[in-house]
Design a protein around this motif. Sequence first.
Motif, PDB file in Angstrom:
ATOM      1  N   PRO A 184      -4.605  -8.156   1.783  1.00 60.24           N
ATOM      2  CA  PRO A 184      -3.423  -8.803   2.348  1.00 60.24           C
ATOM      3  C   PRO A 184      -3.535 -10.328   2.506  1.00 60.24           C
ATOM      4  O   PRO A 184      -2.533 -10.981   2.714  1.00 60.24           O
ATOM      5  N   LYS A 234       0.131 -11.287   3.243  1.00 61.46           N
ATOM      6  CA  LYS A 234       1.212 -10.648   2.489  1.00 61.46           C
ATOM      7  C   LYS A 234       1.634  -9.394   3.242  1.00 61.46           C
ATOM      8  O   LYS A 234       0.831  -8.507   3.465  1.00 61.46           O
ATOM      9  N   SER A 265       3.504  -6.936   2.249  1.00 62.14           N
ATOM     10  CA  SER A 265       3.441  -5.748   1.402  1.00 62.14           C
ATOM     11  C   SER A 265       2.883  -6.146   0.040  1.00 62.14           C
ATOM     12  O   SER A 265       2.781  -7.336  -0.286  1.00 62.14           O
ATOM     13  N   ARG A 266       2.550  -5.149  -0.781  1.00 56.51           N
ATOM     14  CA  ARG A 266       1.894  -5.428  -2.051  1.00 56.51           C
ATOM     15  C   ARG A 266       2.734  -6.338  -2.954  1.00 56.51           C
ATOM     16  O   ARG A 266       2.228  -7.272  -3.576  1.00 56.51           O
ATOM     17  N   ASP A 267       4.040  -6.083  -3.000  1.00 56.02           N
ATOM     18  CA  ASP A 267       4.887  -6.803  -3.943  1.00 56.02           C
ATOM     19  C   ASP A 267       5.575  -8.019  -3.334  1.00 56.02           C
ATOM     20  O   ASP A 267       6.386  -8.665  -3.984  1.00 56.02           O
ATOM     21  N   ALA A 268       5.287  -8.298  -2.046  1.00 58.21           N
ATOM     22  CA  ALA A 268       5.976  -9.410  -1.390  1.00 58.21           C
ATOM     23  C   ALA A 268       5.661 -10.721  -2.101  1.00 58.21           C
ATOM     24  O   ALA A 268       4.523 -10.963  -2.516  1.00 58.21           O
TER      25      ALA A 268
END
Lengths: 98, 655
Positions: free
Chosen positions: B249, B265, B267-270
Amino acid sequence: MKSDNTPGAGAGNEGVGLPRNARLGLGLFLLYLLIYAGFVALNAFAADTMGKSVAAFGGVNLAILYGMGLIIAAFALACVYMALCTDAPEAGGEEGGR
Amino acid sequence: MIYHFTWPPFIVFCLFVGAVLAISFHFGNKAKSAKGYYAAHGQIHWFVNGIAFAGDYLSAASFLGICGMIAFYGYDGFLYSIGYLAGWIVALFVIAEPLKRLGKFTFADALDKKFNSPGIKLAAAISTLIVSIFYLIPQMVGAGALVKPLLGFPEYVGVVLVGVVVVFIVVTAGMVSTTYVQFIKGSLLVIFCLLLTVMILNRGLTTRAAAGAHEFRTVPLAEVLAAPGAQALAPDGEWSGRTGEAFPPYVRVKNADGSVTTWRKPSRDATSVVETQTLAKINGVSFVNGLPHGTGKGERDLFPVGQVSKLPDGQTSTGPLGPLQYLSTLQNSEVILWPSEDVKSADGTKTTVYYPKPTTGSAIMVPGGSPTFAGVSPKYKKPDATLKKIDFLSLMLALFCGTASLPHILIRYYTVKDQAAARKSTVVGIAAIGFFYVLTLFLGLGAMTSGAIDLTNNAMSAPLLARTFGPMLFAVISAIAFTTVLGTVSGLILAASGAVAHDLMTNFFRLAMSDHDKVRAGKIVAVIVGVIAIVLGIAFKEMNPTFLVGWAFNVAASANLPALVMLLFWKRTTKQGITAAITVGLISSLAWLLLSGPAYTSVYHLDPKNALAPFSQPGIVTIPLGFLVLVVVSLMTRPQEPAENRAFEVIPSAA
């Protein structure tokens, strides 16, 4: 209610010297224990239920209301106990100790 | 956070301590006899005694610990409030009257009245000593933690200061001065917390940040990396991801001024990242966001936090609110909480990352938000969830049973003249303590949303909340918190002094002492216990006070409650049964605590996974164990004359 709380000789008496007060205390204690156990069990096993808001109290949730309720109940039961207890005549023997 | 010395708190503090010492001097000549020293001649008015109960009971852990826990995690801190209060029901309904009737100076007196057994005296005295000292440690640690921000002194100065002042209080006038110190402290605590609560309600809730507050940014990652002079640091060690983590993160970026900002981050795709704060210790020096911890040039300090991010219906400020309205509004708002995580680099440096986490009010106001009670939340899915639930039940049981087993609370029953006064003073105590615990909820939530929280020290939440209303209130609340420590510590030292001088020296070893000698012996013991408390307070300064108080409740309940209750309600109780129950309860609960996960972590610095105790709070096992041992041993050691005994078995029915 005068006869039941003069336990034989004054000093060094057996545990249940004031049966009336002791029984009253025990009854109120068990009542409170029940309310407290309900609270602890709800917290431990149904934390979701605790999040439900109660419309009658401006939408405050059950967790807060039950918690506040326990505090108020402690005080209320304490007052009931104080009002119903019979006052034992002072068992003078305490002073001398041993 | 770094605190600087200022005059107002220091002056208020000196006034408070001066007043307390003046009271002790005033009563100093009244405590010549043993009955005066240990039991204030039994002449304390029930109302004064009731408020003194509150002053005795509401320790630094209650005030600072609970407010801090609510401010950081929400509802979970309030669970302690409820448990601490509920324990008074046991004290009032079960223990108060018989204890008052049977005892003289200490609770060992009451246990031993029927039997006159050396074993009971010894076991009860040792249990009193151990429980009192266990309870003393967190108070002393709390004092050290308070004095640092308040007066700018290092911790040990606070510990020594408390020790000296308290020994002085106890030695001058024993129970008389202790009672009045506790009375004054209890009144001040309740009154000023009420004042603070009224101010919190009057201020209401707002999404506007306080003037000068740091704004934590959420920006696209690309923008962070493209900033002039910015340089992304290679993710080493756990920065590249930890076991069980779906994605790493954190992104660390070295800025042009040499500081390191750690971005998180969500979330993963943020594509956007949020700004965090970090604290690391390298060779004993603290670093905040990659720069030395301090307030000078080239140094960094952690920013205070605690902010409402959304109010219901898009409001920005609510204005004054009623008590229930305050709670329901917060329940429908969103608050930014600041959880923390430890990340280890390849070189072993541990960095604590504090990151903002917008949390709905409805999640804050239910149990399970804190690491301590996380296991009760339905969201908690780890395999040890059942053990965590048992741990919670165990703590709530220990709090319920512990209050009526604390020696420094029990001795207060001997300061009033009769059982009716004992009863009345307990009701006053319950009223004051219950009211105070209701206030802790508002103080904690007020601190949570005050923008003043120090992430490294949750015990400072209440005083820092007071500071948002002005420096004078900060000074007064801090000084009251300090007197809180004084009041509780003097009660504890007196209880320990009674255990040694009265139970052990006079009754167990049967030293021939005149009344005057007894008082002198008590005073000498008080000084010694005071010195021990100072040493332990300095040695344990890293430990969390609330946690240690939990230990004391567990030990007290396991060792003392079975003996007290069974003596009063079971006629076949024998002296061997009582002695065995105290000994087994004491040893089993102590052993369990010392083999539990928290002890492994913070006492031995070992991996808590290896701890031998399956969960941390022993109460649910060791309290029933105490009862069981008492019953079994009593049955095994039944006296020979059953006919006489049986006469008492039946609880006399109403006439």
